[in-house]
Write a protein that holds these residues in place. Structure first.
Motif, PDB file in Angstrom:
ATOM      1  N   TRP A 158      -1.285-118.324 -41.240  1.00 17.19           N
ATOM      2  CA  TRP A 158      -1.559-117.399 -40.155  1.00 17.19           C
ATOM      3  C   TRP A 158      -2.526-116.401 -40.795  1.00 17.19           C
ATOM      4  O   TRP A 158      -3.165-115.902 -39.867  1.00 17.19           O
ATOM      5  N   ILE A 159      -2.304-115.827 -42.014  1.00 13.22           N
ATOM      6  CA  ILE A 159      -3.118-114.781 -42.229  1.00 13.22           C
ATOM      7  C   ILE A 159      -4.540-115.107 -42.334  1.00 13.22           C
ATOM      8  O   ILE A 159      -5.358-114.558 -41.800  1.00 13.22           O
ATOM      9  N   LEU A 160      -4.744-116.436 -42.947  1.00 14.14           N
ATOM     10  CA  LEU A 160      -6.275-117.057 -42.912  1.00 14.14           C
ATOM     11  C   LEU A 160      -6.603-117.254 -41.597  1.00 14.14           C
ATOM     12  O   LEU A 160      -7.819-116.767 -41.179  1.00 14.14           O
ATOM     13  N   THR A 161      -5.865-117.913 -40.807  1.00 13.66           N
ATOM     14  CA  THR A 161      -6.332-118.445 -39.446  1.00 13.66           C
ATOM     15  C   THR A 161      -6.625-117.218 -38.420  1.00 13.66           C
ATOM     16  O   THR A 161      -7.623-117.114 -37.996  1.00 13.66           O
ATOM     17  N   ALA A 162      -5.699-116.249 -38.503  1.00 10.97           N
ATOM     18  CA  ALA A 162      -5.830-114.992 -37.435  1.00 10.97           C
ATOM     19  C   ALA A 162      -7.127-114.252 -38.166  1.00 10.97           C
ATOM     20  O   ALA A 162      -7.865-113.541 -37.244  1.00 10.97           O
ATOM     21  N   GLY A 163      -7.215-114.013 -39.446  1.00  7.58           N
ATOM     22  CA  GLY A 163      -8.415-113.605 -39.827  1.00  7.58           C
ATOM     23  C   GLY A 163      -9.724-114.256 -39.358  1.00  7.58           C
ATOM     24  O   GLY A 163     -10.643-113.352 -39.252  1.00  7.58           O
ATOM     25  N   ALA A 179      -6.424-110.438 -40.059  1.00  5.34           N
ATOM     26  CA  ALA A 179      -5.515-110.727 -41.310  1.00  5.34           C
ATOM     27  C   ALA A 179      -4.341-109.704 -41.265  1.00  5.34           C
ATOM     28  O   ALA A 179      -3.187-110.187 -41.664  1.00  5.34           O
ATOM     29  N   PHE A 180      -4.398-108.451 -40.953  1.00 10.85           N
ATOM     30  CA  PHE A 180      -3.384-107.486 -40.619  1.00 10.85           C
ATOM     31  C   PHE A 180      -2.350-108.071 -39.683  1.00 10.85           C
ATOM     32  O   PHE A 180      -1.245-107.573 -39.973  1.00 10.85           O
ATOM     33  N   LEU A 181      -2.756-108.533 -38.674  1.00  6.21           N
ATOM     34  CA  LEU A 181      -1.833-108.670 -37.711  1.00  6.21           C
ATOM     35  C   LEU A 181      -0.626-109.677 -38.130  1.00  6.21           C
ATOM     36  O   LEU A 181       0.386-109.262 -37.923  1.00  6.21           O
ATOM     37  N   PRO A 182      -0.799-110.868 -38.939  1.00  2.00           N
ATOM     38  CA  PRO A 182       0.220-111.702 -39.339  1.00  2.00           C
ATOM     39  C   PRO A 182       0.949-110.938 -40.258  1.00  2.00           C
ATOM     40  O   PRO A 182       2.214-111.248 -40.597  1.00  2.00           O
ATOM     41  N   VAL A 183       0.414-110.220 -41.095  1.00  7.74           N
ATOM     42  CA  VAL A 183       0.934-109.470 -42.138  1.00  7.74           C
ATOM     43  C   VAL A 183       2.243-108.420 -41.762  1.00  7.74           C
ATOM     44  O   VAL A 183       3.319-108.412 -42.089  1.00  7.74           O
ATOM     45  N   PHE A 184       1.799-107.933 -40.550  1.00  9.87           N
ATOM     46  CA  PHE A 184       2.778-106.739 -39.982  1.00  9.87           C
ATOM     47  C   PHE A 184       3.506-107.315 -38.912  1.00  9.87           C
ATOM     48  O   PHE A 184       4.515-106.735 -38.371  1.00  9.87           O
ATOM     49  N   LEU A 242      -6.213-110.692 -30.054  1.00 10.50           N
ATOM     50  CA  LEU A 242      -7.102-110.057 -31.095  1.00 10.50           C
ATOM     51  C   LEU A 242      -8.280-109.560 -30.570  1.00 10.50           C
ATOM     52  O   LEU A 242      -8.824-108.883 -31.144  1.00 10.50           O
ATOM     53  N   ASN A 243      -8.507-110.122 -29.402  1.00  8.95           N
ATOM     54  CA  ASN A 243      -9.804-109.440 -28.748  1.00  8.95           C
ATOM     55  C   ASN A 243      -9.461-107.844 -28.615  1.00  8.95           C
ATOM     56  O   ASN A 243     -10.392-107.063 -28.592  1.00  8.95           O
ATOM     57  N   ILE A 244      -8.252-107.796 -27.867  1.00  3.17           N
ATOM     58  CA  ILE A 244      -7.876-106.394 -27.656  1.00  3.17           C
ATOM     59  C   ILE A 244      -7.903-105.683 -28.888  1.00  3.17           C
ATOM     60  O   ILE A 244      -8.278-104.393 -28.879  1.00  3.17           O
ATOM     61  N   GLU A 245      -7.215-106.373 -30.003  1.00  6.01           N
ATOM     62  CA  GLU A 245      -6.941-105.551 -31.398  1.00  6.01           C
ATOM     63  C   GLU A 245      -8.324-105.068 -32.134  1.00  6.01           C
ATOM     64  O   GLU A 245      -8.576-103.995 -32.423  1.00  6.01           O
ATOM     65  N   VAL A 246      -9.314-105.955 -31.999  1.00  7.77           N
ATOM     66  CA  VAL A 246     -10.613-105.722 -32.615  1.00  7.77           C
ATOM     67  C   VAL A 246     -11.472-104.813 -31.900  1.00  7.77           C
ATOM     68  O   VAL A 246     -12.476-103.923 -32.265  1.00  7.77           O
ATOM     69  N   PHE A 247     -11.340-104.719 -30.589  1.00  8.38           N
ATOM     70  CA  PHE A 247     -12.195-103.761 -29.743  1.00  8.38           C
ATOM     71  C   PHE A 247     -11.650-102.308 -29.394  1.00  8.38           C
ATOM     72  O   PHE A 247     -12.063-101.427 -28.725  1.00  8.38           O
ATOM     73  N   THR A 248     -10.275-102.105 -29.727  1.00  5.88           N
ATOM     74  CA  THR A 248      -9.526-101.019 -29.544  1.00  5.88           C
ATOM     75  C   THR A 248      -9.184 -99.986 -30.544  1.00  5.88           C
ATOM     76  O   THR A 248      -8.813-100.482 -31.675  1.00  5.88           O
TER      77      THR A 248
END
Length: 144
Positions: free
Chosen positions: A129-134, A97-102, A66-72
């Motif tokens: 997982w949507i809530l948690t990963a968000g 939140a998008f990560l678990p959806v997709f 997620l760190n990579i996801e939010v900074f890239t």
């Protein structure tokens, strides 16, 4: 990677334990047990050190991604992720939140189809997982 706040990743890795306590406890615990076929007797057979320890390890791996996801990403040259306009809880929450959806939803739902599990079973688990990963993405992105 220039944006790694290791303390934020460690704290984010504890979020699944907190959300899971509430989600699979008072909110959806009885429904989840029914839909998954879990019993109190079976739950008592769990090795808590192994289970919770591995859960934190897996959550840390998710937090690292997620760190990579939010900074890239972003549109160069002015709207790059990792710049002040994107360093908000809301932005991280969206990515998280998008990560678990997709990813988790398609994989989990596919398995549930073959396991002949209910829609409710999928909704409870993927919703978690949507809530948690968000929340994890939000914390990681805002804690700079």
């Amino acid at each position: 990677m220039e944006h790694i706040n290791w303390l934020a990743l460690v704290v984010a890795a504890l979020i699944p334990l907190a959300t899971g306590f509430v989600w699979y406890g008072p909110l959806f615990g009885k429904a989840w047990m029914k839909e998954s076929g879990m019993t109190m007797e079976k739950a008592k057979q769990m090795n808590p050190v192994k289970t919770y320890g591995l859960c934190v390890v897996f959550a840390f791996i998710l937090a690292f991604y997620l760190n990579i996801e939010v900074f890239t990403g972003g549109a160069p040259p002015d709207d790059l992720h990792g710049t002040p306009a994107f360093m908000t809880f809301k932005h991280g929450l969206l990515h998280g939140a998008f990560l678990p959806v997709f990813t988790i939803l398609p994989a989990f739902a596919t398995n549930a189809l073959f396991e002949q599990k209910s829609f409710k079973y999928v909704a409870i688990n993927v919703g978690y997982w949507i809530l948690t990963a968000g929340l994890m993405g939000g914390l990681i992105n805002a804690w700079v």
